[in-house]
Design an enzyme around this catalytic site. Structure first.
Site, PDB file in Angstrom:
ATOM      1  N   CYS A 330       0.831  -1.200   0.000  1.00 57.44           N
ATOM      2  CA  CYS A 330       0.000   0.000   0.000  1.00 57.44           C
ATOM      3  C   CYS A 330       0.873   1.261   0.000  1.00 57.44           C
ATOM      4  CB  CYS A 330      -0.969  -0.039   1.177  1.00 57.44           C
ATOM      5  SG  CYS A 330      -2.378   1.082   0.986  1.00 57.44           S
ATOM      6  N   HIS A 428      -3.555  -5.658   1.404  1.00 51.39           N
ATOM      7  CA  HIS A 428      -3.251  -5.965   2.798  1.00 51.39           C
ATOM      8  C   HIS A 428      -3.671  -7.402   3.114  1.00 51.39           C
ATOM      9  CE1 HIS A 428      -2.322  -1.822   3.920  1.00 51.39           C
ATOM     10  NE2 HIS A 428      -3.394  -1.437   3.247  1.00 51.39           N
TER      11      HIS A 428
END
Length: 485
Positions: A330, A428
């Site tokens: 991310c 994630h």
């Protein structure tokens, strides 16, 4: 309607774990349970099936209750972006960034959203277990409160106060809370719990009696130190870096100032062949690291500057020259690229900065936040993965660059260069599924334990629930919960 609220004498007294354990204990008794936290502040968020955001602790508590996470379980979430600003998430959706003073003025309007979410949950459940935030003893924050007594009084939910004996002063903190809060707030408290006790519990009999004598509240339990809590995802970054280094191949994770979704590497901490090291500010990245994981961040450009201020950019370049591997997740993925632009000032001042230049990608941060669960396979035809996206920004990958992941809908994510040594993606939870973790660890020469993270969490919750059944007056808590309005 039945509900009980656990509030604490301070932050990090163990409320989140106690609520999770209590949800599992009640579910094991055959009750329909829902967890609830009116207001949370955390950059460790989870994604619901409908693409909403809630605090990681409430997602864990939903697992404990054996139900799917819902945005109603955490209707107000604050995600700090700087010392004075936070992104406000209401009912799972971002409402923009607010300064502390602006949020303070908006809180009275949010109480209606909080109570409506609570009522919807209560209509679905035999019992709702509510978690407070911080402490009701922070009387400077009492006006406009929606997280502790403001909610408890508005919704008519009885309160149990939790003290942490491990940090010392538990008698003073419990008795002192009653002394400083408003008498009408104190009247909402119907008992207390002492958490994180080590040793012979009979040695604290006099302590429990002293608290009960001075407050008039009954003791509802002396909860021992729960070692299994270390197996659960932490909500607060304050919990990072507490474990001792173990043996095995070193994986290093720099602790960014606005680190987000830091439980991405939790599964690695329990792998026998991995020495997971959370690297605090001011400490160089270890020269023996086989893999450096750049984690997510709530303020990517600011944290990139923070990373450089620690000298970690220099350490990372040396790591790559030695043949080490790098994985960016991310915000960490964005940092590995050539440029990061924030033209609208979404996460800070409007600016464009140079990235670390390790991946041929360029990122533009925009107001369109992507929040969704995802699944697929590694693009090299390898293992299946499942996780979630939660980010603002679009990353353009240079033509001819191999992707790291391929989603089930056929779309690609991430980038891989240098024979797979440097990679990044937006997903994630990439290490949580055993198959995916084994795929990522194989180049390090490590064999995975083959256990899905969810299985380990579920087993830990059952052990915690069994301990609470022995150490807490759960029957009394159920009776108390039935006095809720």
């Amino acid at each position: 309607m039945a509900a009980v609220m656990l509030q604490g004498t301070g932050s990090d007294v163990g409320k989140s774990v106690l609520v999770a354990g209590l949800c599992r204990a009640l579910a094991n008794r055959g009750l329909t349970v829902r967890p609830f936290k009116p207001q949370n502040m955390s950059n460790n968020a989870a994604v619901t099936a409908d693409g909403g955001e809630i605090g990681r602790a409430q997602a864990l508590q939903a697992i404990a209750a054996r139900v799917a996470p819902s945005v109603d379980m955490n209707p107000v979430l604050l995600k700090p972006q700087s010392d004075r600003t936070s992104q406000l998430v209401v009912a799972g959706r971002s409402q923009g960034t607010l300064a502390a003073g602006d949020y303070w003025r908006r809180k009275p309007d949010l109480l209606g959203d909080v109570c409506a979410a609570y009522r919807r949950l209560a209509a679905q459940a035999d019992i709702v277990v509510v978690e407070g935030a911080g402490s009701p003893a922070e009387i400077n924050l009492r006006r406009n409160d929606i997280a502790n007594m403001g909610f408890a009084r508005a919704a008519g939910v009885p309160v149990v106060l939790v003290g942490d004996i491990d940090r010392g002063g538990v008698i003073a903190s419990l008795v002192g809370t009653q002394a400083v809060i408003d008498p009408d707030d104190a009247a909402m408290i119907h008992g207390f719990l002492v958490n994180k006790f080590r040793g012979d519990p009979t040695l604290f009999d006099d302590g429990l009696a002293a608290i009960a004598d001075r407050t008039g509240w009954p003791s509802l339990g002396l909860v021992p130190w729960l070692a299994e809590a270390a197996l659960l995802p932490a909500e607060d970054a304050v919990a990072l870096g507490r474990g001792a280094a173990g043996g095995g191949v070193t994986v290093a994770v720099p602790m960014l100032s606005r680190i987000a979704n830091f439980d991405d590497c939790d599964a690695l901490a329990h792998e026998a062949g991995i020495d997971l090291r959370m690297i605090p500010p001011g400490t160089p990245l270890p020269g023996d690291a086989a893999l450096v994981v750049l984690p997510g961040s709530k303020a990517t450009i600011a944290d990139l500057a923070f990373l450089r201020a620690q000298g970690w950019d220099v350490d990372l370049a040396a790591h790559v020259r030695r043949g080490g591997r790098v994985l960016g997740i991310c915000g960490g993925y964005q940092m590995l690229g050539r440029t990061i632009a924030d033209p609208l000032g979404i996460e800070g001042p409007a600016e464009t900065v140079a990235g670390l230049g390790l991946l041929p990608v360029d990122t533009v941060i925009d107001a369109d936040k992507r929040v969704r669960p995802v699944a697929g396979r590694f693009a090299d035809g390898g293992a299946a993965f499942a996780g979630y996206e939660i980010h603002a920004g679009v990353t353009r990958v240079a033509a001819g660059t191999a992707p790291l992941l391929r989603f089930a809908d056929g779309a690609d994510d991430g980038a891989v260069v240098a024979d797979g040594r440097i990679a990044g993606c937006y997903v994630h939870g990439l290490f949580d599924r055993a198959e995916a973790r084994a795929h990522l660890l194989a180049p390090l020469g490590v064999s995975s334990d083959g256990l899905d993270r969810r299985e380990a969490i579920d087993a830990a919750l059952d052990r915690i629930a069994a301990t609470l059944e022995r150490s807490m007056a759960i029957d009394a808590l159920i009776i108390l919960a039935r006095t809720a309005r």
